[in-house]
Motif scaffolding. Structure first.
Motif, PDB file in Angstrom:
ATOM      1  N   HIS A  60       0.861  -1.193   0.000  1.00 27.72           N
ATOM      2  CA  HIS A  60       0.000   0.000   0.000  1.00 27.72           C
ATOM      3  C   HIS A  60       0.892   1.235   0.000  1.00 27.72           C
ATOM      4  O   HIS A  60       1.835   1.289   0.782  1.00 27.72           O
ATOM      5  CB  HIS A  60      -0.931   0.054   1.208  1.00 27.72           C
ATOM      6  N   TYR A  66      -0.671   1.867  -7.212  1.00 26.97           N
ATOM      7  CA  TYR A  66      -1.091   2.945  -8.104  1.00 26.97           C
ATOM      8  C   TYR A  66      -1.415   2.419  -9.504  1.00 26.97           C
ATOM      9  O   TYR A  66      -0.863   1.395  -9.935  1.00 26.97           O
ATOM     10  CB  TYR A  66       0.027   3.981  -8.266  1.00 26.97           C
ATOM     11  N   ASP A  67      -2.284   3.152 -10.215  1.00 27.96           N
ATOM     12  CA  ASP A  67      -2.407   2.891 -11.644  1.00 27.96           C
ATOM     13  C   ASP A  67      -1.441   3.807 -12.387  1.00 27.96           C
ATOM     14  O   ASP A  67      -0.670   4.562 -11.775  1.00 27.96           O
ATOM     15  CB  ASP A  67      -3.852   3.045 -12.123  1.00 27.96           C
ATOM     16  N   LEU A  71      -5.055   2.917  -5.796  1.00 31.61           N
ATOM     17  CA  LEU A  71      -6.097   1.908  -5.989  1.00 31.61           C
ATOM     18  C   LEU A  71      -6.483   1.196  -4.691  1.00 31.61           C
ATOM     19  O   LEU A  71      -7.501   0.496  -4.666  1.00 31.61           O
ATOM     20  CB  LEU A  71      -5.625   0.865  -7.005  1.00 31.61           C
ATOM     21  N   THR A  72      -5.684   1.328  -3.634  1.00 33.25           N
ATOM     22  CA  THR A  72      -5.900   0.565  -2.406  1.00 33.25           C
ATOM     23  C   THR A  72      -6.168   1.490  -1.225  1.00 33.25           C
ATOM     24  O   THR A  72      -5.957   2.708  -1.295  1.00 33.25           O
ATOM     25  CB  THR A  72      -4.682  -0.315  -2.097  1.00 33.25           C
ATOM     26  N   ILE A  76      -9.532  -2.783  -2.244  1.00 34.56           N
ATOM     27  CA  ILE A  76      -9.582  -1.867  -3.378  1.00 34.56           C
ATOM     28  C   ILE A  76     -10.482  -0.681  -3.041  1.00 34.56           C
ATOM     29  O   ILE A  76     -11.564  -0.855  -2.464  1.00 34.56           O
ATOM     30  CB  ILE A  76     -10.113  -2.588  -4.625  1.00 34.56           C
ATOM     31  N   ARG A  77     -10.041   0.521  -3.404  1.00 34.57           N
ATOM     32  CA  ARG A  77     -10.893   1.700  -3.227  1.00 34.57           C
ATOM     33  C   ARG A  77     -12.139   1.532  -4.094  1.00 34.57           C
ATOM     34  O   ARG A  77     -12.030   1.427  -5.327  1.00 34.57           O
ATOM     35  CB  ARG A  77     -10.143   2.967  -3.633  1.00 34.57           C
ATOM     36  N   VAL A 121     -10.261   2.205 -15.050  1.00 38.30           N
ATOM     37  CA  VAL A 121      -9.335   1.271 -14.424  1.00 38.30           C
ATOM     38  C   VAL A 121     -10.047  -0.021 -14.041  1.00 38.30           C
ATOM     39  O   VAL A 121     -11.184  -0.011 -13.559  1.00 38.30           O
ATOM     40  CB  VAL A 121      -8.663   1.903 -13.189  1.00 38.30           C
ATOM     41  N   ARG A 122      -9.359  -1.133 -14.298  1.00 40.17           N
ATOM     42  CA  ARG A 122      -9.882  -2.457 -13.982  1.00 40.17           C
ATOM     43  C   ARG A 122      -8.780  -3.235 -13.279  1.00 40.17           C
ATOM     44  O   ARG A 122      -7.632  -3.233 -13.732  1.00 40.17           O
ATOM     45  CB  ARG A 122     -10.330  -3.192 -15.248  1.00 40.17           C
ATOM     46  N   ILE A 123      -9.132  -3.894 -12.178  1.00 34.31           N
ATOM     47  CA  ILE A 123      -8.178  -4.696 -11.417  1.00 34.31           C
ATOM     48  C   ILE A 123      -8.624  -6.140 -11.484  1.00 34.31           C
ATOM     49  O   ILE A 123      -9.703  -6.498 -10.977  1.00 34.31           O
ATOM     50  CB  ILE A 123      -8.082  -4.236  -9.949  1.00 34.31           C
ATOM     51  N   ILE A 149      -3.653  -4.967 -13.892  1.00 28.53           N
ATOM     52  CA  ILE A 149      -4.266  -3.637 -13.883  1.00 28.53           C
ATOM     53  C   ILE A 149      -4.249  -3.094 -15.310  1.00 28.53           C
ATOM     54  O   ILE A 149      -3.192  -3.003 -15.948  1.00 28.53           O
ATOM     55  CB  ILE A 149      -3.496  -2.684 -12.944  1.00 28.53           C
ATOM     56  N   SER A 185      -6.809  -0.500 -18.325  1.00 28.19           N
ATOM     57  CA  SER A 185      -7.804   0.576 -18.446  1.00 28.19           C
ATOM     58  C   SER A 185      -8.866   0.254 -19.480  1.00 28.19           C
ATOM     59  O   SER A 185      -9.214   1.080 -20.315  1.00 28.19           O
ATOM     60  CB  SER A 185      -7.112   1.901 -18.803  1.00 28.19           C
TER      61      SER A 185
END
Length: 307
Positions: free
Chosen positions: A64, A67-68, A74-75, A194-195, A236-238, A288, A290
């Motif tokens: 933690h 980042y993207d 992202l966390t 994840i946020r 953004v996609r995780i 990660i 987009s």
């Protein structure tokens, strides 16, 4: 020989660019944290020393922020709803050793993580973090229960980033067992916090996946999209990955749309043993991107990692 000369020039230029790019990825230690940078932009940070919230929820050995590529975090760490959650972490509710319950590592109770050694490595377009961590618990504070060997590999590929977690747990005393939450959910194991934004939407190879209170059987990868909007081409996609075939007593995916962790849950509410001569090894990964990858393309990447 103008053609050959042009080809050689192009090759030299490509090699120079590749070398230049490789040199952009580098680690820096700042107090109790090691951060990976791509040039001046941070990629992720790893927590070395114990961090607390007003003396509570002490934790180390986790990622933690993550980042993207736009520098967006992202966390989450110490979220108000679940202050024991922390970035990208891997742990369990139940920890037994020598015939007694030692701790609840999930809640950060009765345990500390002693990061004994950290070694970094840069390879072409990848950066690798090697760790040795001792799980300290019980009345004898100098007697570790588990030694954890971790390899976290961060790779940049044109239109996506990949973070591969390779973890081995070796019991250092007798009768070591780990287990998940003692209810029908059985959560524990690899857990990204994840946020969520205004909420997460989940997908797998078959399309959208609906979260349940209990684990969802949905294959080896699940894609989480914060603030999903069908009108946006890029968001953004995780993608969270595991190999169900190699995880002991894999329960499935614990998925939450709002304010919680996501979890590749194993072994569930019933603890499993880690014999001293049989270390527990597991791998997880985060991809990660987009919105640039289709489900078949994600599956190809997944198969290249786990098949």
């Amino acid at each position: 020989m103008p053609y050959l000369k042009n080809v050689c020039s192009l090759l030299l230029f490509s090699m120079a660019c590749f070398s230049c790019y490789a040199q952009q990825l580098h680690f820096e230690r700042e107090n109790d944290i090691i951060t990976l940078y791509d040039g001046t932009e941070p990629c992720f940070s790893y927590q070395i020393e114990t961090k607390t919230l007003k003396g509570k929820y002490g934790r180390a050995n986790y990622i933690h922020p993550l980042y993207d590529r736009n520098g967006v975090i992202l966390t989450e760490d110490f979220p108000k709803d679940h202050p024991h959650h922390r970035g990208i972490f891997w742990t369990w509710h139940q920890l037994f050793a020598r015939g007694e319950r030692m701790a609840d590592p999930w809640l950060c109770e009765g345990i500390t993580w002693d990061v004994d050694n950290v070694h970094t490595e840069i390879k072409e377009h990848s950066a690798i973090l090697h760790t040795v961590v001792y799980w300290m618990s019980g009345r004898d504070k100098d007697q570790p229960v588990i030694r954890e060997n971790g390899t976290i590999t961060y790779t940049r590929n044109g239109d996506y980033d990949l973070v591969d977690f390779d973890i081995t747990l070796t019991a250092l005393t007798n009768d070591v067992k780990i287990g998940g939450s003692e209810d029908e959910k059985g959560y524990s194991g690899f857990s990204p916090r994840i946020r969520p934004g205004e909420g997460l939407t989940f997908f797998n190879t078959q399309g959208e996946v609906s979260p349940k209170n209990t684990p969802v059987k949905a294959g080896g990868w699940i894609e989480a999209v914060p603030d999903y909007d069908t009108s946006k081409k890029e968001q953004v996609r995780i993608v969270m990955m595991c190999n169900p075939e190699t995880l002991p007593s894999f329960q499935g995916w614990i998925l939450r749309k709002d304010n919680s962790m996501q979890n590749a849950a194993f072994p569930g509410r019933t603890p499993i043993s880690i014999p001293k001569d049989q270390p527990l090894h597991f791998r997880n990964a985060l991809l990660i991107h987009s919105g640039t990858l289709t489900a078949p393309e994600v599956t190809d990447i997944y198969n290249s990692l786990f098949r």
